[in-house]
Write a protein that holds these residues in place. Structure first.
Motif, short mmCIF file in Angstrom:
data_model
loop_
_atom_site.label_atom_id
_atom_site.label_comp_id
_atom_site.label_asym_id
_atom_site.label_seq_id
_atom_site.Cartn_x
_atom_site.Cartn_y
_atom_site.Cartn_z
N GLU A 25 0.85 -1.24 -0.04
CA GLU A 25 -0.01 0.04 -0.04
C GLU A 25 0.88 1.27 0.01
N VAL A 26 0.84 2.14 -0.97
CA VAL A 26 1.66 3.28 -1.13
C VAL A 26 1.00 4.54 -0.05
N ARG A 27 1.64 4.67 1.07
CA ARG A 27 1.00 5.67 1.99
C ARG A 27 1.37 7.01 1.79
N GLY A 28 2.30 7.29 1.04
CA GLY A 28 2.83 8.54 0.72
C GLY A 28 3.85 8.60 -0.30
N THR A 29 3.99 9.86 -0.71
CA THR A 29 5.26 10.19 -1.69
C THR A 29 5.80 11.33 -1.24
N ARG A 30 6.88 11.90 -1.13
CA ARG A 30 7.58 13.33 -1.35
C ARG A 30 8.70 13.29 -2.27
N GLN A 31 8.75 14.40 -2.62
CA GLN A 31 9.80 14.78 -3.86
C GLN A 31 10.61 15.86 -3.17
N LEU A 32 12.18 15.76 -3.22
CA LEU A 32 12.93 16.53 -2.64
C LEU A 32 13.88 16.86 -3.68
N ASN A 33 14.09 18.09 -4.07
CA ASN A 33 15.03 18.55 -5.28
C ASN A 33 15.95 19.46 -4.44
N SER A 34 17.40 18.88 -4.96
CA SER A 34 18.44 19.54 -4.26
C SER A 34 19.64 19.92 -5.09
N LEU A 35 20.32 21.04 -4.73
CA LEU A 35 21.39 21.56 -5.70
C LEU A 35 22.70 21.45 -4.78
N HIS A 36 23.84 20.93 -5.11
CA HIS A 36 25.00 20.85 -4.17
C HIS A 36 26.02 21.39 -5.26
N SER A 37 26.96 22.10 -4.54
CA SER A 37 27.99 22.59 -5.07
C SER A 37 29.30 22.15 -4.27
N LEU A 38 30.41 21.57 -4.92
CA LEU A 38 31.59 20.83 -4.52
C LEU A 38 32.75 21.31 -5.17
N ASP A 39 33.76 21.92 -4.96
CA ASP A 39 34.72 22.28 -5.53
C ASP A 39 34.46 22.91 -7.15
N GLY A 40 33.53 23.93 -6.92
CA GLY A 40 33.27 24.37 -8.18
C GLY A 40 32.33 23.88 -9.17
N GLU A 41 31.87 22.51 -8.81
CA GLU A 41 31.14 21.57 -9.63
C GLU A 41 29.53 21.69 -9.11
N THR A 42 28.67 22.05 -9.89
CA THR A 42 27.35 22.07 -9.21
C THR A 42 26.49 20.71 -9.60
N ARG A 43 25.73 20.18 -8.94
CA ARG A 43 25.05 18.96 -9.26
C ARG A 43 23.57 18.91 -8.70
N ALA A 44 22.68 18.56 -9.62
CA ALA A 44 21.31 18.76 -9.10
C ALA A 44 20.94 17.44 -8.87
N SER A 45 19.94 17.08 -7.96
CA SER A 45 19.43 15.76 -8.04
C SER A 45 17.96 16.06 -7.39
N THR A 46 17.26 14.69 -8.07
CA THR A 46 15.78 14.81 -7.60
C THR A 46 15.61 13.37 -6.65
N ARG A 47 15.33 13.56 -5.45
CA ARG A 47 14.91 12.39 -4.81
C ARG A 47 13.28 12.32 -4.41
N TRP A 48 12.86 10.88 -4.76
CA TRP A 48 11.19 10.71 -4.34
C TRP A 48 11.39 9.69 -3.18
N ILE A 49 10.96 9.75 -2.21
CA ILE A 49 10.61 9.04 -0.92
C ILE A 49 9.31 8.44 -0.83
N ILE A 50 9.16 7.29 -1.24
CA ILE A 50 7.95 6.57 -0.92
C ILE A 50 7.67 5.73 0.02
N THR A 51 6.60 5.92 0.99
CA THR A 51 6.41 5.38 2.07
C THR A 51 5.54 3.93 1.71
N LEU A 52 6.01 2.87 2.01
CA LEU A 52 5.22 1.59 1.64
C LEU A 52 4.71 1.03 2.70
N LEU A 53 3.66 0.17 2.78
CA LEU A 53 3.05 -0.53 3.91
C LEU A 53 2.95 -1.87 3.29
#
Length: 157
Positions: A25-53
């Motif tokens: 049973e899918v109890r919920g979903t969350r989407q987190l978008n993030s932007l990280h900079s490390l040593d002058g390099e920028t990385r974007a990512s999207t994370r989906w967190i799905i709560t399952l029962l």
């Protein structure tokens, strides 16, 4: 919780979760978008967190999930029967409040930080009503922020 992450910033939408309906049973979903900079390099990512029962105990399989042209790997799980006596609903949602000073004077600023921790799916935190205190002027210091923290081995939003 099942976490899916993509560094492909051209992916929009959310993963197709219909393949989970048989065993979970899918109890919920969350989407987190993030932007990280490390040593002058920028990385974007999207994370989906799905709560399952899980719908049953035993050997279960989280099948390959798809978003656009990308897909995840299947995961084999061994689900054990829950011990009903160990369910502590009070620890699933709780509030932490801190004040930046022990003494507050008339016309002085006091910074109150409220954190709502939850290990179960809740509605969007950004829809909370503003804080109201009698005999005080309340102003938010920026936007509400969401993050995750592990507390006693349990991940909380």
């Amino acid at each position: 919780e099942l976490t899916l992450e993509s560094q492909d910033v051209t992916q929009f939408g959310k993963p197709d979760l219909r393949a989970l309906e048989g065993d979970f049973e899918v109890r919920g979903t969350r989407q987190l978008n993030s932007l990280h900079s490390l040593d002058g390099e920028t990385r974007a990512s999207t994370r989906w967190i799905i709560t399952l029962l899980p719908r049953r105990s035993g050997s279960l399989r989280i099948p390959e999930l798809q978003l656009g042209q990308s897909h995840s790997q299947a995961i084999e799980l061994q689900v054990l029967q829950a011990d009903a006596s160990r369910q502590d609903s009070a620890s699933q949602v709780f509030i932490e409040a801190t004040l930046d000073s022990n003494e507050v004077y008339v016309q002085a600023q006091a910074v109150l930080t409220l954190r709502i921790y939850h290990s179960v799916a809740l509605y969007d935190d950004s829809s909370l009503s503003p804080l109201q205190l009698e005999n005080a002027k309340v102003e938010p210091l920026g936007e509400s922020r969401t993050y995750e923290k592990e507390i006693n081995g349990v991940r909380h939003g």
